[in-house]
Design a protein around this motif. Structure first.
Motif, PDB file in Angstrom:
ATOM      1  N   LEU A  67      55.171  53.292  27.032  1.00  0.00           N
ATOM      2  CA  LEU A  67      55.732  54.571  27.468  1.00  0.00           C
ATOM      3  C   LEU A  67      57.029  54.900  26.730  1.00  0.00           C
ATOM      4  CD1 LEU A  67      55.003  54.218  31.279  1.00  0.00           C
ATOM      5  CD2 LEU A  67      53.968  55.883  29.720  1.00  0.00           C
ATOM      6  N   ASP A  68      57.275  54.155  25.638  1.00  0.00           N
ATOM      7  CA  ASP A  68      58.415  54.408  24.747  1.00  0.00           C
ATOM      8  C   ASP A  68      59.763  54.240  25.434  1.00  0.00           C
ATOM      9  OD1 ASP A  68      56.792  54.983  22.505  1.00  0.00           O
ATOM     10  OD2 ASP A  68      56.478  57.028  23.223  1.00  0.00           O
ATOM     11  N   VAL A  69      59.848  53.334  26.382  1.00  0.00           N
ATOM     12  CA  VAL A  69      61.136  53.020  27.000  1.00  0.00           C
ATOM     13  C   VAL A  69      61.994  52.282  25.980  1.00  0.00           C
ATOM     14  CG1 VAL A  69      62.301  51.666  28.792  1.00  0.00           C
ATOM     15  CG2 VAL A  69      60.220  52.947  29.333  1.00  0.00           C
ATOM     16  N   GLY A  70      63.221  52.711  25.833  1.00  0.00           N
ATOM     17  CA  GLY A  70      64.110  52.086  24.864  1.00  0.00           C
ATOM     18  C   GLY A  70      65.566  52.316  25.198  1.00  0.00           C
ATOM     19  N   LYS A  71      66.424  52.075  24.227  1.00  0.00           N
ATOM     20  CA  LYS A  71      67.862  52.242  24.394  1.00  0.00           C
ATOM     21  C   LYS A  71      68.179  53.667  24.838  1.00  0.00           C
ATOM     22  CE  LYS A  71      72.260  51.599  21.992  1.00  0.00           C
ATOM     23  NZ  LYS A  71      72.932  51.299  20.694  1.00  0.00           N
ATOM     24  N   ASP A  72      69.115  53.786  25.739  1.00  0.00           N
ATOM     25  CA  ASP A  72      69.580  55.066  26.297  1.00  0.00           C
ATOM     26  C   ASP A  72      68.641  55.632  27.359  1.00  0.00           C
ATOM     27  OD1 ASP A  72      71.801  55.000  24.579  1.00  0.00           O
ATOM     28  OD2 ASP A  72      70.690  56.040  23.000  1.00  0.00           O
ATOM     29  N   ASP A  73      67.497  54.971  27.593  1.00  0.00           N
ATOM     30  CA  ASP A  73      66.607  55.415  28.674  1.00  0.00           C
ATOM     31  C   ASP A  73      67.008  54.764  29.986  1.00  0.00           C
ATOM     32  OD1 ASP A  73      64.983  57.085  27.118  1.00  0.00           O
ATOM     33  OD2 ASP A  73      63.737  55.402  26.470  1.00  0.00           O
ATOM     34  N   ILE A  74      66.581  55.373  31.079  1.00  0.00           N
ATOM     35  CA  ILE A  74      66.869  54.876  32.425  1.00  0.00           C
ATOM     36  C   ILE A  74      65.550  54.645  33.148  1.00  0.00           C
ATOM     37  CG2 ILE A  74      68.025  55.335  34.623  1.00  0.00           C
ATOM     38  CD1 ILE A  74      69.829  57.340  33.094  1.00  0.00           C
ATOM     39  N   ALA A 119      70.305  64.555  42.465  1.00  0.00           N
ATOM     40  CA  ALA A 119      71.646  64.250  41.957  1.00  0.00           C
ATOM     41  C   ALA A 119      71.609  63.902  40.473  1.00  0.00           C
ATOM     42  CB  ALA A 119      72.243  63.089  42.761  1.00  0.00           C
ATOM     43  N   ALA A 120      70.580  63.155  40.050  1.00  0.00           N
ATOM     44  CA  ALA A 120      70.475  62.748  38.648  1.00  0.00           C
ATOM     45  C   ALA A 120      70.247  63.938  37.725  1.00  0.00           C
ATOM     46  CB  ALA A 120      69.338  61.738  38.491  1.00  0.00           C
ATOM     47  N   LYS A 121      69.530  64.924  38.199  1.00  0.00           N
ATOM     48  CA  LYS A 121      69.293  66.122  37.389  1.00  0.00           C
ATOM     49  C   LYS A 121      70.602  66.848  37.110  1.00  0.00           C
ATOM     50  CE  LYS A 121      66.464  70.291  37.085  1.00  0.00           C
ATOM     51  NZ  LYS A 121      65.403  71.110  37.730  1.00  0.00           N
ATOM     52  N   ILE A 122      71.443  66.947  38.105  1.00  0.00           N
ATOM     53  CA  ILE A 122      72.742  67.604  37.941  1.00  0.00           C
ATOM     54  C   ILE A 122      73.586  66.857  36.920  1.00  0.00           C
ATOM     55  CG2 ILE A 122      74.905  68.162  39.123  1.00  0.00           C
ATOM     56  CD1 ILE A 122      73.209  68.584  41.679  1.00  0.00           C
ATOM     57  N   GLU A 123      73.485  65.519  36.940  1.00  0.00           N
ATOM     58  CA  GLU A 123      74.293  64.691  36.038  1.00  0.00           C
ATOM     59  C   GLU A 123      73.601  64.415  34.706  1.00  0.00           C
ATOM     60  OE1 GLU A 123      75.124  61.125  38.179  1.00  0.00           O
ATOM     61  OE2 GLU A 123      76.210  62.144  39.795  1.00  0.00           O
ATOM     62  N   SER A 124      72.393  64.977  34.508  1.00  0.00           N
ATOM     63  CA  SER A 124      71.596  64.735  33.296  1.00  0.00           C
ATOM     64  C   SER A 124      71.335  63.241  33.091  1.00  0.00           C
ATOM     65  CB  SER A 124      72.296  65.323  32.058  1.00  0.00           C
ATOM     66  OG  SER A 124      72.427  66.722  32.182  1.00  0.00           O
ATOM     67  N   LYS A 125      70.987  62.552  34.189  1.00  0.00           N
ATOM     68  CA  LYS A 125      70.700  61.117  34.147  1.00  0.00           C
ATOM     69  C   LYS A 125      69.361  60.809  34.807  1.00  0.00           C
ATOM     70  CE  LYS A 125      75.495  59.510  33.974  1.00  0.00           C
ATOM     71  NZ  LYS A 125      76.535  58.664  34.649  1.00  0.00           N
ATOM     72  N   LEU A 126      68.374  61.631  34.532  1.00  0.00           N
ATOM     73  CA  LEU A 126      67.052  61.430  35.122  1.00  0.00           C
ATOM     74  C   LEU A 126      66.364  60.204  34.514  1.00  0.00           C
ATOM     75  CD1 LEU A 126      65.774  65.110  35.297  1.00  0.00           C
ATOM     76  CD2 LEU A 126      66.143  63.591  37.255  1.00  0.00           C
ATOM     77  N   PRO A 127      65.538  59.525  35.284  1.00  0.00           N
ATOM     78  CA  PRO A 127      64.834  58.346  34.754  1.00  0.00           C
ATOM     79  C   PRO A 127      63.690  58.747  33.837  1.00  0.00           C
ATOM     80  CG  PRO A 127      64.071  58.813  36.970  1.00  0.00           C
ATOM     81  CD  PRO A 127      65.209  59.778  36.706  1.00  0.00           C
ATOM     82  N   LYS A 128      63.431  57.902  32.846  1.00  0.00           N
ATOM     83  CA  LYS A 128      62.260  58.099  31.997  1.00  0.00           C
ATOM     84  C   LYS A 128      61.011  57.569  32.698  1.00  0.00           C
ATOM     85  CE  LYS A 128      60.621  57.785  27.293  1.00  0.00           C
ATOM     86  NZ  LYS A 128      61.031  57.562  25.893  1.00  0.00           N
ATOM     87  N   VAL A 129      61.185  56.469  33.451  1.00  0.00           N
ATOM     88  CA  VAL A 129      60.083  55.827  34.166  1.00  0.00           C
ATOM     89  C   VAL A 129      60.562  55.413  35.553  1.00  0.00           C
ATOM     90  CG1 VAL A 129      58.502  53.840  34.228  1.00  0.00           C
ATOM     91  CG2 VAL A 129      59.002  54.964  32.041  1.00  0.00           C
ATOM     92  N   GLU A 147      53.996  63.851  42.617  1.00  0.00           N
ATOM     93  CA  GLU A 147      54.461  65.241  42.687  1.00  0.00           C
ATOM     94  C   GLU A 147      55.903  65.359  42.197  1.00  0.00           C
ATOM     95  OE1 GLU A 147      53.777  66.320  46.737  1.00  0.00           O
ATOM     96  OE2 GLU A 147      51.619  66.642  46.455  1.00  0.00           O
ATOM     97  N   LEU A 148      56.729  64.385  42.548  1.00  0.00           N
ATOM     98  CA  LEU A 148      58.109  64.382  42.058  1.00  0.00           C
ATOM     99  C   LEU A 148      58.163  64.136  40.549  1.00  0.00           C
ATOM    100  CD1 LEU A 148      59.832  62.422  44.960  1.00  0.00           C
ATOM    101  CD2 LEU A 148      60.198  64.831  44.367  1.00  0.00           C
ATOM    102  N   SER A 149      57.233  63.337  40.029  1.00  0.00           N
ATOM    103  CA  SER A 149      57.196  63.089  38.584  1.00  0.00           C
ATOM    104  C   SER A 149      56.874  64.364  37.815  1.00  0.00           C
ATOM    105  CB  SER A 149      56.171  61.998  38.248  1.00  0.00           C
ATOM    106  OG  SER A 149      54.840  62.490  38.283  1.00  0.00           O
ATOM    107  N   GLN A 150      56.035  65.202  38.393  1.00  0.00           N
ATOM    108  CA  GLN A 150      55.693  66.471  37.743  1.00  0.00           C
ATOM    109  C   GLN A 150      56.882  67.425  37.753  1.00  0.00           C
ATOM    110  OE1 GLN A 150      52.385  66.843  36.219  1.00  0.00           O
ATOM    111  NE2 GLN A 150      52.906  64.700  36.607  1.00  0.00           N
ATOM    112  N   GLU A 151      57.680  67.342  38.798  1.00  0.00           N
ATOM    113  CA  GLU A 151      58.854  68.214  38.904  1.00  0.00           C
ATOM    114  C   GLU A 151      59.999  67.750  38.019  1.00  0.00           C
ATOM    115  OE1 GLU A 151      61.958  69.884  42.342  1.00  0.00           O
ATOM    116  OE2 GLU A 151      60.180  68.716  42.924  1.00  0.00           O
ATOM    117  N   TYR A 152      60.167  66.415  37.920  1.00  0.00           N
ATOM    118  CA  TYR A 152      61.348  65.889  37.228  1.00  0.00           C
ATOM    119  C   TYR A 152      61.034  65.220  35.893  1.00  0.00           C
ATOM    120  CZ  TYR A 152      64.065  66.902  41.415  1.00  0.00           C
ATOM    121  OH  TYR A 152      64.696  67.531  42.466  1.00  0.00           O
ATOM    122  N   GLY A 153      59.763  65.104  35.533  1.00  0.00           N
ATOM    123  CA  GLY A 153      59.401  64.689  34.186  1.00  0.00           C
ATOM    124  C   GLY A 153      59.485  63.210  33.878  1.00  0.00           C
TER     125      GLY A 153
END
Length: 390
Positions: A67-74, A119-129, A147-153
């Motif tokens: 899923l291409d998790v790497g540096k700078d991902d959360i 809260a993470a969306k406001i701070e631009s710190k959403l998780p990749k996985v 459903e939340l994954s579809q909303e928050y990517g």
């Protein structure tokens, strides 16, 4: 009473014969048994792909990489799990955070996830996985997470290490309807075993191809993936940096034999759990909560002590049970309280209060198909005596 472990493998003569037959064959690794085991998992889960590996930890690692998790991902997971559910993201260079648990199911809380995502969306710190863990074998609310994954990517890896044989919304756990990848474990104390081993399931051609490559050194013999025409029939190419995460033929043969009994093994575990439910009903403990849309694989039977109603402490109850040759355990120490995570990510006591309260009260009682009524009666009687301070 002889020592009663909290869990143990169930091995039959048929299992032994299956392994011995492999030892007498031409293949100890990379033979026909691994694909046979993978096909059995695919059929059980009703999923397109199943990739066997040498552990669930390995499978979690390559799932993150696929899923291409790497540096700078959360990556987010639950604090009440074995450390591998979080470590897999660290292996990829990502940052790990946690979502507190639901106080009834002990799985990842949907409400806490929703609030953390907002809260993470406001701070631009959403998780990749996000890695929800089906603790004790009971599925998380995967439709809500999806459903939340579809909303928050974010992508989803189900850590179903405890859960083969279970179902969610009347469909087998591992079908990946609401996730990208699902991971199973076949450690000896799990529901079925391959001694050590794991499997990743997915419905994605791309993810399956990537995980297949990574579990075997990043090497391919597929000419369509090569950079040029093969030099000869011996030729292969390393096209990625992979690992030696393959499952052996002996492990797979044991898995093929074990999965034939999966339904009966799961039924046995449910029968034992039901007896616990009945026998513990009048004691000052909280027994496992079962959500209607889920059928648990029942890897673990966890009780929570009502500490305000008993004299002995959590530690005293635990030690007294161990002293009586009852091999209770505690699943799990909250991952954010582990020294490594506190040192490198500055997690503190109080960060995830539901998980921490669970840790103060939880005890895993013995649960496995060969547990006898006599042993179970002894466990309950001993626990009752301790709690009543007799």
């Amino acid at each position: 009473m002889n020592f009663i472990p909290y869990g143990r493998q169930n091995i039959t003569e048929e299992d032994i014969d299956a392994v011995v037959n492999v030892l007498k064959s031409d293949y100890l690794t990379q033979g026909p048994k691994v694909p046979e085991f993978e096909n059995a998992i695919k059929e059980h889960c009703n999923v397109e792909y199943a990739l066997a590996m040498n552990s669930a930890t390995s499978a979690l690692h390559v799932a993150c990489l696929a899923l291409d998790v790497g540096k700078d991902d959360i990556v987010w997971t639950t604090p009440i799990t074995f450390v591998a559910s979080a470590n897999c993201a660290l292996y990829c260079g990502a940052t790990v955070d946690f979502v507190d648990i639901d106080p009834k199911t002990y799985n990842l809380s949907i409400q806490a996830l929703r609030e953390k995502l907002q809260a993470a969306k406001i701070e631009s710190k959403l998780p990749k996985v996000v890695i929800p863990v089906h603790l004790c074998g009971q599925s998380c609310d995967m439709e809500a997470i999806y459903e939340l994954s579809q909303e928050y990517g974010f992508s989803i890896i189900e850590d179903a290490s405890h859960a083969i044989g279970g179902s969610y919304q009347n469909k087998p756990i591992g079908n990946c309807q609401y996730s990208d990848i699902t991971i199973f474990s076949f450690h000896p104390v799990k529901i079925i075993t391959t001694a050590e081993g794991g499997v990743a399931t997915t419905n994605s051609d791309k993810l399956a191809q990537k995980m297949d490559l990574l579990r075997s050194h990043g090497i391919t013999r597929d000419t369509e993936l090569m950079t040029h025409k093969p030099d000869g029939p011996w030729y292969y190419q390393q096209i990625d940096l992979g690992f030696n995460y393959r499952m052996t033929e002996m492990q797979a043969a044991l898995g093929v034999s074990q999965i034939e009994r999966l339904q009966s093994i799961t039924k046995s575990r449910h029968k034992i759990a039901q007896r616990y439910n009945e026998q513990l009903a009048c004691l000052p403990v909280i027994t496992p909560f079962q959500i209607q849309e889920s059928y648990s694989g029942l890897h673990l039977y966890v009780i929570r002590l009502k500490l305000d109603e008993i004299k002995p402490t959590h530690l005293e109850v635990f030690n007294s049970l161990r002293a009586a040759n009852i091999g209770v355990n505690l699943h799990y120490i909250p991952v954010h309280l582990q020294p490594y995570y506190q040192k490198h990510f500055d997690f503190q006591t109080g960060d995830f209060p539901q998980a921490e309260q669970y840790y103060k009260e939880a005890i895993s009682l013995p649960l496995y198909p060969d547990l006898t009524k006599e042993q179970q009666n002894y466990i309950v009687a001993t626990l009752e005596g301790i709690l009543r301070n007799d």
